[in-house]
Design a protein around this motif. Sequence first.
Motif, PDB file in Angstrom:
ATOM      1  N   GLU A  42       0.813  -1.213   0.000  1.00 51.56           N
ATOM      2  CA  GLU A  42       0.000   0.000   0.000  1.00 51.56           C
ATOM      3  C   GLU A  42       0.851   1.269   0.000  1.00 51.56           C
ATOM      4  O   GLU A  42       0.414   2.299  -0.506  1.00 51.56           O
ATOM      5  N   LYS A  43       2.040   1.201   0.539  1.00 50.47           N
ATOM      6  CA  LYS A  43       2.947   2.357   0.548  1.00 50.47           C
ATOM      7  C   LYS A  43       3.748   2.459  -0.750  1.00 50.47           C
ATOM      8  O   LYS A  43       4.466   3.435  -0.965  1.00 50.47           O
ATOM      9  N   GLY A  44       3.645   1.452  -1.599  1.00 47.70           N
ATOM     10  CA  GLY A  44       4.392   1.441  -2.849  1.00 47.70           C
ATOM     11  C   GLY A  44       5.847   1.062  -2.674  1.00 47.70           C
ATOM     12  O   GLY A  44       6.662   1.267  -3.572  1.00 47.70           O
ATOM     13  N   GLU A  45       6.183   0.489  -1.530  1.00 48.95           N
ATOM     14  CA  GLU A  45       7.568   0.097  -1.251  1.00 48.95           C
ATOM     15  C   GLU A  45       7.965  -1.169  -1.993  1.00 48.95           C
ATOM     16  O   GLU A  45       9.132  -1.323  -2.375  1.00 48.95           O
ATOM     17  N   ILE A  46       7.019  -2.083  -2.138  1.00 44.79           N
ATOM     18  CA  ILE A  46       7.244  -3.318  -2.883  1.00 44.79           C
ATOM     19  C   ILE A  46       6.028  -3.582  -3.759  1.00 44.79           C
ATOM     20  O   ILE A  46       4.942  -3.044  -3.516  1.00 44.79           O
ATOM     21  N   ILE A  47       6.215  -4.402  -4.763  1.00 45.78           N
ATOM     22  CA  ILE A  47       5.144  -4.720  -5.712  1.00 45.78           C
ATOM     23  C   ILE A  47       4.811  -6.196  -5.589  1.00 45.78           C
ATOM     24  O   ILE A  47       5.706  -7.041  -5.642  1.00 45.78           O
ATOM     25  N   PRO A  48       3.514  -6.527  -5.440  1.00 44.69           N
ATOM     26  CA  PRO A  48       3.157  -7.942  -5.399  1.00 44.69           C
ATOM     27  C   PRO A  48       3.412  -8.595  -6.759  1.00 44.69           C
ATOM     28  O   PRO A  48       3.398  -7.933  -7.792  1.00 44.69           O
ATOM     29  N   ASN A  49       3.621  -9.909  -6.731  1.00 44.25           N
ATOM     30  CA  ASN A  49       3.798 -10.611  -7.998  1.00 44.25           C
ATOM     31  C   ASN A  49       2.444 -10.714  -8.707  1.00 44.25           C
ATOM     32  O   ASN A  49       1.397 -10.412  -8.136  1.00 44.25           O
ATOM     33  N   VAL A  50       2.480 -11.119  -9.948  1.00 44.44           N
ATOM     34  CA  VAL A  50       1.275 -11.161 -10.779  1.00 44.44           C
ATOM     35  C   VAL A  50       0.206 -12.066 -10.169  1.00 44.44           C
ATOM     36  O   VAL A  50      -0.978 -11.727 -10.158  1.00 44.44           O
ATOM     37  N   LYS A  51       0.618 -13.210  -9.638  1.00 48.75           N
ATOM     38  CA  LYS A  51      -0.344 -14.129  -9.017  1.00 48.75           C
ATOM     39  C   LYS A  51      -1.041 -13.457  -7.841  1.00 48.75           C
ATOM     40  O   LYS A  51      -2.263 -13.543  -7.710  1.00 48.75           O
ATOM     41  N   ASP A  52      -0.276 -12.765  -6.996  1.00 49.62           N
ATOM     42  CA  ASP A  52      -0.875 -12.095  -5.845  1.00 49.62           C
ATOM     43  C   ASP A  52      -1.778 -10.935  -6.259  1.00 49.62           C
ATOM     44  O   ASP A  52      -2.822 -10.710  -5.662  1.00 49.62           O
ATOM     45  N   ILE A  53      -1.388 -10.199  -7.310  1.00 50.17           N
ATOM     46  CA  ILE A  53      -2.257  -9.137  -7.818  1.00 50.17           C
ATOM     47  C   ILE A  53      -3.594  -9.723  -8.260  1.00 50.17           C
ATOM     48  O   ILE A  53      -4.651  -9.181  -7.962  1.00 50.17           O
ATOM     49  N   SER A  54      -3.544 -10.845  -8.950  1.00 48.10           N
ATOM     50  CA  SER A  54      -4.762 -11.505  -9.407  1.00 48.10           C
ATOM     51  C   SER A  54      -5.648 -11.911  -8.228  1.00 48.10           C
ATOM     52  O   SER A  54      -6.864 -11.708  -8.249  1.00 48.10           O
ATOM     53  N   ILE A  55      -5.039 -12.466  -7.194  1.00 42.18           N
ATOM     54  CA  ILE A  55      -5.796 -12.878  -6.008  1.00 42.18           C
ATOM     55  C   ILE A  55      -6.399 -11.666  -5.309  1.00 42.18           C
ATOM     56  O   ILE A  55      -7.566 -11.692  -4.898  1.00 42.18           O
ATOM     57  N   ILE A  56      -5.625 -10.592  -5.194  1.00 43.33           N
ATOM     58  CA  ILE A  56      -6.132  -9.366  -4.565  1.00 43.33           C
ATOM     59  C   ILE A  56      -7.333  -8.849  -5.344  1.00 43.33           C
ATOM     60  O   ILE A  56      -8.368  -8.511  -4.758  1.00 43.33           O
ATOM     61  N   CYS A  57      -7.207  -8.787  -6.653  1.00 41.37           N
ATOM     62  CA  CYS A  57      -8.308  -8.286  -7.485  1.00 41.37           C
ATOM     63  C   CYS A  57      -9.547  -9.145  -7.349  1.00 41.37           C
ATOM     64  O   CYS A  57     -10.663  -8.625  -7.273  1.00 41.37           O
ATOM     65  N   GLU A  58      -9.360 -10.447  -7.310  1.00 38.91           N
ATOM     66  CA  GLU A  58     -10.494 -11.352  -7.146  1.00 38.91           C
ATOM     67  C   GLU A  58     -11.154 -11.140  -5.785  1.00 38.91           C
ATOM     68  O   GLU A  58     -12.376 -11.057  -5.682  1.00 38.91           O
ATOM     69  N   GLU A  59     -10.345 -11.038  -4.755  1.00 33.74           N
ATOM     70  CA  GLU A  59     -10.863 -10.858  -3.397  1.00 33.74           C
ATOM     71  C   GLU A  59     -11.641  -9.553  -3.264  1.00 33.74           C
ATOM     72  O   GLU A  59     -12.677  -9.494  -2.602  1.00 33.74           O
ATOM     73  N   LEU A  60     -11.139  -8.495  -3.915  1.00 34.23           N
ATOM     74  CA  LEU A  60     -11.792  -7.189  -3.823  1.00 34.23           C
ATOM     75  C   LEU A  60     -12.835  -6.975  -4.907  1.00 34.23           C
ATOM     76  O   LEU A  60     -13.579  -6.001  -4.862  1.00 34.23           O
ATOM     77  N   GLY A  61     -12.904  -7.884  -5.883  1.00 30.78           N
ATOM     78  CA  GLY A  61     -13.874  -7.760  -6.969  1.00 30.78           C
ATOM     79  C   GLY A  61     -13.590  -6.559  -7.870  1.00 30.78           C
ATOM     80  O   GLY A  61     -14.515  -5.888  -8.302  1.00 30.78           O
ATOM     81  N   ILE A  62     -12.326  -6.315  -8.146  1.00 26.38           N
ATOM     82  CA  ILE A  62     -11.948  -5.090  -8.862  1.00 26.38           C
ATOM     83  C   ILE A  62     -10.966  -5.334  -9.999  1.00 26.38           C
ATOM     84  O   ILE A  62     -10.138  -4.465 -10.287  1.00 26.38           O
ATOM     85  N   TYR A  63     -11.047  -6.432 -10.668  1.00 27.28           N
ATOM     86  CA  TYR A  63     -10.062  -6.743 -11.705  1.00 27.28           C
ATOM     87  C   TYR A  63      -9.894  -5.610 -12.705  1.00 27.28           C
ATOM     88  O   TYR A  63      -8.781  -5.193 -13.004  1.00 27.28           O
ATOM     89  N   GLU A  64     -10.968  -5.073 -13.235  1.00 22.23           N
ATOM     90  CA  GLU A  64     -10.875  -4.043 -14.272  1.00 22.23           C
ATOM     91  C   GLU A  64     -10.208  -2.773 -13.766  1.00 22.23           C
ATOM     92  O   GLU A  64      -9.454  -2.133 -14.482  1.00 22.23           O
ATOM     93  N   ALA A  65     -10.458  -2.395 -12.519  1.00 25.47           N
ATOM     94  CA  ALA A  65      -9.855  -1.182 -11.964  1.00 25.47           C
ATOM     95  C   ALA A  65      -8.340  -1.318 -11.857  1.00 25.47           C
ATOM     96  O   ALA A  65      -7.603  -0.367 -12.098  1.00 25.47           O
ATOM     97  N   PHE A  66      -7.871  -2.502 -11.501  1.00 25.75           N
ATOM     98  CA  PHE A  66      -6.434  -2.708 -11.377  1.00 25.75           C
ATOM     99  C   PHE A  66      -5.784  -2.998 -12.713  1.00 25.75           C
ATOM    100  O   PHE A  66      -4.594  -2.799 -12.872  1.00 25.75           O
ATOM    101  N   LYS A  67      -6.550  -3.454 -13.678  1.00 27.40           N
ATOM    102  CA  LYS A  67      -5.981  -3.760 -14.991  1.00 27.40           C
ATOM    103  C   LYS A  67      -5.275  -2.534 -15.556  1.00 27.40           C
ATOM    104  O   LYS A  67      -4.165  -2.645 -16.072  1.00 27.40           O
ATOM    105  N   THR A  68      -5.864  -1.366 -15.413  1.00 24.17           N
ATOM    106  CA  THR A  68      -5.230  -0.157 -15.927  1.00 24.17           C
ATOM    107  C   THR A  68      -3.995   0.209 -15.130  1.00 24.17           C
ATOM    108  O   THR A  68      -3.044   0.756 -15.673  1.00 24.17           O
ATOM    109  N   ALA A  69      -3.966  -0.118 -13.847  1.00 27.17           N
ATOM    110  CA  ALA A  69      -2.807   0.213 -13.013  1.00 27.17           C
ATOM    111  C   ALA A  69      -1.618  -0.683 -13.331  1.00 27.17           C
ATOM    112  O   ALA A  69      -0.478  -0.304 -13.097  1.00 27.17           O
ATOM    113  N   THR A  70      -1.866  -1.856 -13.897  1.00 25.95           N
ATOM    114  CA  THR A  70      -0.780  -2.798 -14.158  1.00 25.95           C
ATOM    115  C   THR A  70      -0.433  -2.886 -15.644  1.00 25.95           C
ATOM    116  O   THR A  70       0.471  -3.614 -16.007  1.00 25.95           O
ATOM    117  N   SER A  71      -1.136  -2.142 -16.485  1.00 27.26           N
ATOM    118  CA  SER A  71      -0.880  -2.190 -17.915  1.00 27.26           C
ATOM    119  C   SER A  71       0.461  -1.531 -18.238  1.00 27.26           C
ATOM    120  O   SER A  71       0.812  -0.496 -17.691  1.00 27.26           O
TER     121      SER A  71
END
Length: 75
Positions: A42-71
């Motif tokens: 959350e502080k931007g100190e480290i970046i989760p790996n792609v698998k963890d980003i996918s899990i976070i998006c699924e858990e929060l129900g926000i895949y499309e919102a994060f898709k632009t942040a990771t493009s």
Amino acid sequence: MSNFDSKDFGERLKNFRIQKGLSQENIARVLNKDKATISRYEKGEIIPNVKDISIICEELGIYEAFKTATSTDGT
């Protein structure tokens, strides 16, 4: 070269997590990480790996919102 903004990602993660009423502990449990790791995401100190980003998006129900942040190509 990637244009990924870890600080922006972290801010989005925190905002969506709060909107969903989840704690850092909730997200950490799902990812099998500790709370400190989520805080660092959350502080931007480290970046989760792609698998963890996918899990976070699924858990929060926000895949499309994060898709632009990771493009990497702006789409």
